[in-house]
Scaffold this active site. Structure first.
Site, PDB file in Angstrom:
ATOM      1  N   ARG A 118       0.836  -1.197   0.000  1.00 41.33           N
ATOM      2  CA  ARG A 118       0.000   0.000   0.000  1.00 41.33           C
ATOM      3  C   ARG A 118       0.874   1.251   0.000  1.00 41.33           C
ATOM      4  NH1 ARG A 118      -4.914   1.966  -1.394  1.00 41.33           N
ATOM      5  NH2 ARG A 118      -6.077   2.972   0.284  1.00 41.33           N
ATOM      6  N   THR A 407      -9.452   0.389  -9.886  1.00 37.18           N
ATOM      7  CA  THR A 407      -8.668  -0.749  -9.408  1.00 37.18           C
ATOM      8  C   THR A 407      -8.764  -1.954 -10.349  1.00 37.18           C
ATOM      9  OG1 THR A 407      -9.080   0.077  -7.163  1.00 37.18           O
ATOM     10  CG2 THR A 407      -8.215  -2.150  -7.334  1.00 37.18           C
ATOM     11  N   SER A 471      -7.959   0.886   3.052  1.00 35.21           N
ATOM     12  CA  SER A 471      -8.385   0.422   1.739  1.00 35.21           C
ATOM     13  C   SER A 471      -9.554  -0.542   1.882  1.00 35.21           C
ATOM     14  CB  SER A 471      -7.227  -0.292   1.039  1.00 35.21           C
ATOM     15  OG  SER A 471      -7.655  -0.937  -0.144  1.00 35.21           O
TER      16      SER A 471
END
Length: 586
Positions: A118, A407, A471
């Site tokens: 991340r 994404t 997230s």
């Protein structure tokens, strides 16, 4: 096999750019398939294979991964090839300028683990980064577009470290397919063309980005046109020679910082030190016992495994199998379970390297108590966070972060039984819209809460220097008898959680095969409004759910689920019919 021969072997890619619906024998590639529409749902068939399988969001990327597996590469080798290709052909969703989470099963060690790639907040950032001079949150797009929203990218280092630990083929060979296709040019897919058109205003703001995504006359790149990316070619060539160090301390790093800090209208704080000090973190998986399975995924800073786990744990208190997929009551229970889980998510879940979190979020007794709040046939009127077991509780306010649906997801199983589930992103479509060296930079910092406090209490997901934003990415491996049974995940912002939970319930409770479970119309409820997928059979639930007390909204719900079932007799794969994804195996 020499490198040049391998490159040629892997480069049988261009005809796949227009693949749409697929139904192949294992390892086969169709000679002629109609182009995939950029929206709407198509029929996709369950894919069978014996030894290995790869499922990704783009046919070109899936083919690159397939060829690596066919040549004897590992699941991680294939992952590297797929990710590098996705950064070229699907730049709106993921790439070198973003981050990713990986859930990995090592067949030799019989061990499941996770890797956190991340992005991190710059060390110079403060909780007020996305507030105006009066302390009020900036509008989302004012915050996103430009350098301000860019966090330290993690994808390149994640790929490099995974390859160092689990790769079999040379690193440079895995970058070769995307390297050569960037130089030769790839065919713009309908989905990419539509995305460019839809984001034209923001993509036109910065010269380098505009020059890449638009023609000389200012028109967006059209589907079917060939697009070269020479800077991306040069970037991959440097990475092939010097490895990830070139990205984090070399010429590429310097150019990233120059781009981020040099944006005149919205500069960022990312520094060379932020890049040089970035680290991948291996973390223990978060698992929920579910029937004879263990549903495992990524823990904080992802809220994915915890929130999916809570939804499954709460609904497990009801007989969803008996109710079935056609039951409005079943969907009411799922929707209310999701609302309860999202309430806990907003209150408690964030980067646990920075903030404490309750220990009891997946405790069976706690989830059973939460389930008692649900009355079958009647929607919950109000939903608040619960009070799970917490050894050292602190008062916190609910989060107000925004997550937009972009994404990408990759599922891979190799012939040795290694499995990897990776969700990868640059956050919003086209990220910050700032390009460097042929790739887009993320806008991941906008996954933090724009406010740091609410009603005098701190928000767990507030921005802090070096912190990783919360997230919703939910890469998942379902274990059975201590071995992988299902490898799955999806893009979609905070709706990822609902997409993955739906797929798991459809397969594990309702007995649908993985393709049917993925194709099942999306229906989800995060914050009170029940979203039903437009143009599907989900619309028939509008009236009964409204009658139960829900506010209902019929809308596009564009998931991108990729799933692989691992059985003793072989592999079964499914790709989301809402996107251009493809499953290939042998």
């Amino acid at each position: 096999m020499t490198r040049s021969i391998l490159w040629r072997h892997l480069l049988v890619l261009t005809p796949l750019c227009l693949f749409g619906s697929h139904s192949f024998a294992a390892g086969q590639v169709a000679d002629s398939v109609a182009p995939e529409a950029s929206s709407g749902i198509q029929t996709k068939a369950l894919t069978h294979a014996q030894d290995f399988m790869v499922a990704s969001a783009n046919p070109v990327a899936s083919k690159a991964g397939y060829d690596v597996l066919k040549a004897g590469g590992s699941a991680i080798d294939a992952l590297v090839a797929v990710q590098m290709m996705l950064g070229l052909v699907e730049p709106q969703s993921s790439g070198l300028g973003g981050g990713a989470f990986a859930v990995y099963y090592d067949a030799k060690k019989q061990k499941l683990t996770t890797f956190d790639g991340r992005e991190t907040a710059p060390m110079a950032a403060t909780p007020e980064l996305f507030q105006d001079e009066n302390g009020e949150p900036l509008s989302f797009y004012k915050a996103v577009v430009g350098g301000r929203s860019v966090g330290t990218p993690g994808t390149v280092k994640l790929m490099a470290e995974l390859h160092e630990r689990y790769g079999k083929m040379p690193w440079e060979d895995l970058l070769a397919p995307a390297t050569e296709l960037a130089q030769e040019g790839f065919i713009v897919s309908p989905r990419l063309a539509e995305s460019i058109k839809g984001s034209a205003e923001y993509l036109s703001r910065y010269p380098e980005t505009k020059a890449y995504f638009f023609n000389y006359d200012g028109t967006p790149r059209a589907a079917g046109s060939r697009l070269q990316n020479t800077p991306y070619y040069e970037t991959l060539r440097l990475l092939a020679i010097y490895g990830a160090d070139e990205f984090y301390t070399g010429r590429i790093a310097k150019d990233i910082i120059s781009q981020v800090q040099g944006i005149a209208d919205n500069p960022g704080l990312l520094s060379e030190q932020d890049l040089a000090s970035y680290q991948i973190k291996e973390r223990s998986p978060v698992c929920l016992p579910y029937k004879q399975f263990d549903v495992c995924g990524m823990g904080p800073p992802s809220s994915g495994a915890l929130t999916v786990g809570q939804i499954l744990g709460i609904t497990q208190e009801f007989d969803l199998a008996k109710l079935g997929a056609d039951s409005p009551e079943a969907w009411q229970i799922i929707g209310d379970a999701s609302r309860l889980a999202f309430a806990d998510r907003g209150r408690y879940m964030a980067d646990t390297d920075y903030v404490p979190m309750p220990q009891g979020l997946l405790d069976k007794s706690y989830l059973a108590e939460r389930a008692k709040l649900i009355t079958p046939g009647k929607a919950l009127e109000t939903v608040t966070a619960g009070e799970p077991e917490w050894h050292h509780p602190i008062a916190q306010a609910d989060d107000i972060a925004i997550e937009f649906p972009s994404t990408s997801h990759i599922s891979i199983v190799d012939k040795e039984g290694n499995a990897v589930s990776v969700t990868t992103t640059i956050e919003s479509g086209f990220g910050s819209t700032v390009m460097s060296n042929g790739f887009l930079l993320n806008n991941e910092l906008t996954d933090f809460s724009f406010k740091s406090h609410q009603n005098g209490y701190p928000i767990a997901n507030r921005l802090e220097p070096g912190k990783r934003p919360r997230s919703s990415m939910s890469p998942t491996i379902v274990m059975k008898d201590n071995k992988p049974y299902l490898v799955v995940g999806s893009p979609g912002g905070s709706r990822i959680i609902g997409y993955v939970a739906k797929t798991l319930i459809a397969h594990l409770e309702w007995g649908m095969d993985i393709q049917d479970a993925i194709s099942l119309p999306n229906m989800l409820n995060r914050f009170g409004t029940y979203d039903l997928e437009k143009g599907t059979q989900a619309e028939r639930f509008e009236k009964p759910l409204t009658k139960m007390g829900f506010k209902v909204l019929v809308r596009d719900l564009n998931s991108g689920i990729q799933g692989i079932i691992v059985e003793d007799k072989g592999l079964l794969g499914g790709a989301d019919p809402r996107r251009e994804g493809l499953v290939l195996g042998d």
